[in-house]
Scaffold this active site. Structure first.
Site, PDB file in Angstrom:
ATOM      1  N   ARG A 213      11.274  46.147 -17.392  1.00 55.96           N
ATOM      2  CA  ARG A 213      10.939  45.606 -18.727  1.00 55.96           C
ATOM      3  C   ARG A 213       9.890  46.476 -19.387  1.00 55.96           C
ATOM      4  NH1 ARG A 213       5.309  43.174 -17.893  1.00 55.96           N
ATOM      5  NH2 ARG A 213       5.335  42.521 -15.734  1.00 55.96           N
TER       6      ARG A 213
ATOM      7  N   GLU B  99       0.623  38.122 -16.092  1.00 54.85           N
ATOM      8  CA  GLU B  99       1.631  38.998 -16.703  1.00 54.85           C
ATOM      9  C   GLU B  99       1.267  39.325 -18.148  1.00 54.85           C
ATOM     10  OE1 GLU B  99       4.399  40.162 -15.160  1.00 54.85           O
ATOM     11  OE2 GLU B  99       4.107  39.035 -13.322  1.00 54.85           O
TER      12      GLU B  99
ATOM     13  N   TRP C  96       3.114  45.450  -9.399  1.00 54.16           N
ATOM     14  CA  TRP C  96       4.568  45.306  -9.572  1.00 54.16           C
ATOM     15  C   TRP C  96       5.128  46.668  -9.972  1.00 54.16           C
ATOM     16  CZ3 TRP C  96       4.908  40.627  -7.760  1.00 54.16           C
ATOM     17  CH2 TRP C  96       3.939  39.684  -8.059  1.00 54.16           C
TER      18      TRP C  96
ATOM     19  N   LYS D  59       9.773  48.948 -11.267  1.00 58.96           N
ATOM     20  CA  LYS D  59      10.238  49.683 -12.460  1.00 58.96           C
ATOM     21  C   LYS D  59       9.671  51.099 -12.521  1.00 58.96           C
ATOM     22  CE  LYS D  59       8.087  46.382 -14.724  1.00 58.96           C
ATOM     23  NZ  LYS D  59       7.237  45.937 -13.573  1.00 58.96           N
TER      24      LYS D  59
HETATM   25  C1  LIG Z   1       9.092  38.809  -5.013  1.00 61.67           C
HETATM   26  C2  LIG Z   1       8.800  40.129  -5.671  1.00 61.67           C
HETATM   27  C3  LIG Z   1       9.274  40.353  -6.944  1.00 61.67           C
HETATM   28  C4  LIG Z   1       8.997  41.558  -7.601  1.00 61.67           C
HETATM   29  N1  LIG Z   1       9.497  41.748  -8.838  1.00 61.67           N
HETATM   30  C5  LIG Z   1       9.294  42.908  -9.473  1.00 61.67           C
HETATM   31  C6  LIG Z   1       9.877  43.138 -10.740  1.00 61.67           C
HETATM   32  O1  LIG Z   1      10.594  42.285 -11.262  1.00 61.67           O
HETATM   33  N2  LIG Z   1       9.635  44.326 -11.357  1.00 61.67           N
HETATM   34  C7  LIG Z   1       8.867  45.297 -10.779  1.00 61.67           C
HETATM   35  O2  LIG Z   1       8.666  46.342 -11.414  1.00 61.67           O
HETATM   36  N3  LIG Z   1       8.318  45.119  -9.551  1.00 61.67           N
HETATM   37  C8  LIG Z   1       8.524  43.962  -8.887  1.00 61.67           C
HETATM   38  N4  LIG Z   1       8.004  43.761  -7.635  1.00 61.67           N
HETATM   39  C9  LIG Z   1       7.215  44.840  -7.027  1.00 61.67           C
HETATM   40  C10 LIG Z   1       8.086  45.912  -6.385  1.00 61.67           C
HETATM   41  O3  LIG Z   1       9.139  45.334  -5.662  1.00 61.67           O
HETATM   42  C11 LIG Z   1       7.187  46.728  -5.459  1.00 61.67           C
HETATM   43  O4  LIG Z   1       6.085  47.218  -6.198  1.00 61.67           O
HETATM   44  C12 LIG Z   1       7.915  47.916  -4.823  1.00 61.67           C
HETATM   45  O5  LIG Z   1       9.130  47.512  -4.222  1.00 61.67           O
HETATM   46  C13 LIG Z   1       6.959  48.484  -3.785  1.00 61.67           C
HETATM   47  O6  LIG Z   1       7.490  49.603  -3.126  1.00 61.67           O
HETATM   48  P1  LIG Z   1       6.547  50.375  -2.094  1.00 61.67           P
HETATM   49  O7  LIG Z   1       7.294  51.551  -1.631  1.00 61.67           O
HETATM   50  O8  LIG Z   1       5.191  50.562  -2.677  1.00 61.67           O
HETATM   51  O9  LIG Z   1       6.280  49.317  -0.931  1.00 61.67           O
HETATM   52  P2  LIG Z   1       7.176  48.848   0.386  1.00 61.67           P
HETATM   53  O10 LIG Z   1       8.572  48.720  -0.029  1.00 61.67           O
HETATM   54  O11 LIG Z   1       6.449  47.718   0.938  1.00 61.67           O
HETATM   55  O12 LIG Z   1       7.086  50.124   1.293  1.00 61.67           O
HETATM   56  C14 LIG Z   1       5.928  50.462   2.009  1.00 61.67           C
HETATM   57  C15 LIG Z   1       6.388  50.972   3.354  1.00 61.67           C
HETATM   58  O13 LIG Z   1       5.268  51.535   4.051  1.00 61.67           O
HETATM   59  C16 LIG Z   1       5.472  51.287   5.409  1.00 61.67           C
HETATM   60  N5  LIG Z   1       4.201  51.419   6.143  1.00 61.67           N
HETATM   61  C17 LIG Z   1       3.101  50.646   5.973  1.00 61.67           C
HETATM   62  N6  LIG Z   1       2.143  51.015   6.862  1.00 61.67           N
HETATM   63  C18 LIG Z   1       2.641  52.050   7.573  1.00 61.67           C
HETATM   64  C19 LIG Z   1       2.137  52.846   8.631  1.00 61.67           C
HETATM   65  N7  LIG Z   1       0.922  52.646   9.179  1.00 61.67           N
HETATM   66  N8  LIG Z   1       2.914  53.830   9.145  1.00 61.67           N
HETATM   67  C20 LIG Z   1       4.164  54.055   8.628  1.00 61.67           C
HETATM   68  N9  LIG Z   1       4.709  53.303   7.630  1.00 61.67           N
HETATM   69  C21 LIG Z   1       3.955  52.322   7.121  1.00 61.67           C
HETATM   70  C22 LIG Z   1       6.005  49.856   5.410  1.00 61.67           C
HETATM   71  O14 LIG Z   1       6.643  49.526   6.630  1.00 61.67           O
HETATM   72  C23 LIG Z   1       6.927  49.849   4.221  1.00 61.67           C
HETATM   73  O15 LIG Z   1       8.276  50.116   4.575  1.00 61.67           O
HETATM   74  C24 LIG Z   1       8.238  42.560  -6.949  1.00 61.67           C
HETATM   75  C25 LIG Z   1       7.769  42.336  -5.654  1.00 61.67           C
HETATM   76  C26 LIG Z   1       8.042  41.137  -5.013  1.00 61.67           C
HETATM   77  C27 LIG Z   1       7.531  40.936  -3.616  1.00 61.67           C
END
Ligand SMILES: Cc1cc2nc3c(=O)[nH]c(=O)nc-3n(C[C@H](O)[C@H](O)[C@H](O)COP(=O)(O)OP(=O)(O)OC[C@H]3O[C@@H](n4cnc5c(N)ncnc54)[C@H](O)[C@@H]3O)c2cc1C
Length: 402
Positions: A55, A103, A358, A361
């Protein structure tokens, strides 16, 4: 000669942001190692489930700008796969115009959209009920519709980035590789995992909700709260209903935070059902270790009640329930932290991190920004609003755990 366990950059955390960082690092031909503690495409961090909202409305102009800038990077990612990553159905923000939530607020978002030259339409309560399948909305409710909003197929996004990294000669990926120690000697970081010790001049930290468990290895800590968020699907019944992606702003009512969001029906996630979820938790957590995989039944009940009262064409019984864990910064209005490690960390300018907020996006653009910061020490994108670390990161003593 470079030893086989030596890299230019090690990315810690193999969720979508880590995968996107590795993708952009590999485009720059940086020898990159991506370490994931579980498997890739796991359901244990912030990327559980399948759909997310794309969005443009945000109350802050700088956020609107960043989403606009991200569109180019979504297009680039889309060119790598035939699977549609975005289903563009528009964003509908509606509700009580006096409500200010985490938000934002409808009028503030309209001002930010105007300032950035983004087109949208305003709606009163009557128009909301005429144009969308919502009903029984209270009189003061207003709305804004922005046509570029979309459902993100997050799983396909992750799989596209994963495949690209797998095909890259510059990237090595290791799953089941939790990072348990980080030491810096001779200008290099030595990163310990059960699979061995790996070294690199630069680190990119993308550990999602487990951020502090990695940051503690470098002696610092971020103030965050953790939401174990409940989500459910509702069966479509009767004639087909067309919902956009939407978010409703309402006054909280006791422990009912009263904010909900939803999606249209999508072919990639329980077809025949529509996802609706609460955007609040009754009890935030102090650490990721406190999370369970059981959705809070009261949060599900508040959501089902809203579906029953205000949505047409759905059976208001929650099915396929799940949880997803997200870390949120305690710094007001600072949802994303994008920064170098604090100066207390030796070689801090060689450590780049993303944490909290979040960011679904922003997956494609954040990888670019983090790779810029790691390889060039700077980026052309304005991240000044997210560089709060110097003021807010706390020193963490591994010996005392404080
Ligand atoms: C219910 C919900 C709804 C959401 N809705 C929206 C939305 O509508 N729009 C939007 O923009 N965002 C939304 N978000 C946010 C968005 O989904 C997240 O910001 C995004 O998916 C995060 O990705 P990431 O790679 O940062 O984290 P993650 O997917 O959590 O990846 C981090 C990875 O690091 C790994 N890791 C951690 N520590 C270590 C370690 N010591 N050694 C090796 N690996 C490690 C973990 O195992 C994990 O796999 C939402 C989140 C949730 C929970």
């Amino acid at each position: 000669m470079i030893a086989s366990d030596e890299y230019d950059v090690i990315v810690i955390g193999g969720g979508p942001i880590g995968l996107s960082s590795a993708y952009h690092l590999s485009k720059r031909r940086a020898r990159t190692l991506l370490l994931e503690q579980f498997t890739f495409v796991n359901q244990l961090g912030s990327s559980a489930g399948v759909s997310r909202q794309f969005r443009i409305p945000y109350p802050e102009q700088y956020m609107v700008k960043l989403v606009k800038q991200s569109i180019h990077f979504w297009d680039e990612l889309q060119s790598l796969t035939s699977v549609p990553l975005l289903d563009t159905v528009g964003t509908l923000w509606f509700g009580d115009p006096s409500v200010h939530t985490s938000e934002g607020n409808i009028a503030e978002a309209e001002a930010a959209l105007k300032a950035e030259g983004v087109s949208y339409t305003s709606l009163d309560r009557k128009a909301l009920e005429q144009q969308y399948p919502f009903r029984n909305l209270p009189e003061p409710y207003v709305g804004l519709f922005q046509a570029q909003g979309a459902s993100i197929n997050l799983q396909a996004t992750i799989e596209t980035l994963l495949a690209s990294n797998q095909n890259s000669v510059h990237t090595t990926m290791k799953s089941n590789a939790p990072v348990t120690d980080i030491v810096r000697t001779d200008g290099k970081f030595h990163v310990t995992t059960p699979l061995g010790v790996f070294s690199a001049a630069k680190l990119v930290l993308t550990p999602g909700p487990y951020a502090n468990s990695v940051f503690h290895l470098l002696g610092f800590h971020i103030e965050a709260t953790y939401w174990n968020m409940a989500s459910a699907f509702y069966k479509v019944q009767g004639p087909p209903v067309k919902y956009p992606t939407w978010f409703v702003f309402q006054q909280p009512n006791g422990e009912n935070g009263n904010e909900f969001y939803g999606f249209p029906e999508v072919s990639w996630n329980y077809p025949g059902y529509i996802r609706v979820a609460s955007d609040f938790v009754i009890k935030p957590l102090d650490s990721p270790e406190q999370r369970t995989f059981v959705p809070n039944p009261r949060e599900l009940a508040f959501t089902a009640d809203w579906v029953r009262q205000h949505m047409t064409g759905l059976n208001p019984v929650p099915e396929f329930t799940s949880t997803c864990l997200v870390a949120l910064s305690k710094i007001k209005n600072k949802e994303l932290l994008i920064d170098f490690a604090p100066p207390s960390v030796p070689g801090n300018k060689d450590v780049v991190l993303y944490a909290t907020g979040w960011a679904g996006k922003f997956v494609p653009i954040l990888g670019r920004i983090l790779s810029d910061l790691a390889l060039d020490g700077r980026t052309d994108f304005d991240i000044s609003n997210f560089q709060t670390g110097y003021k807010y990161f706390k020193v963490f003593d591994r010996a005392t755990g404080q």
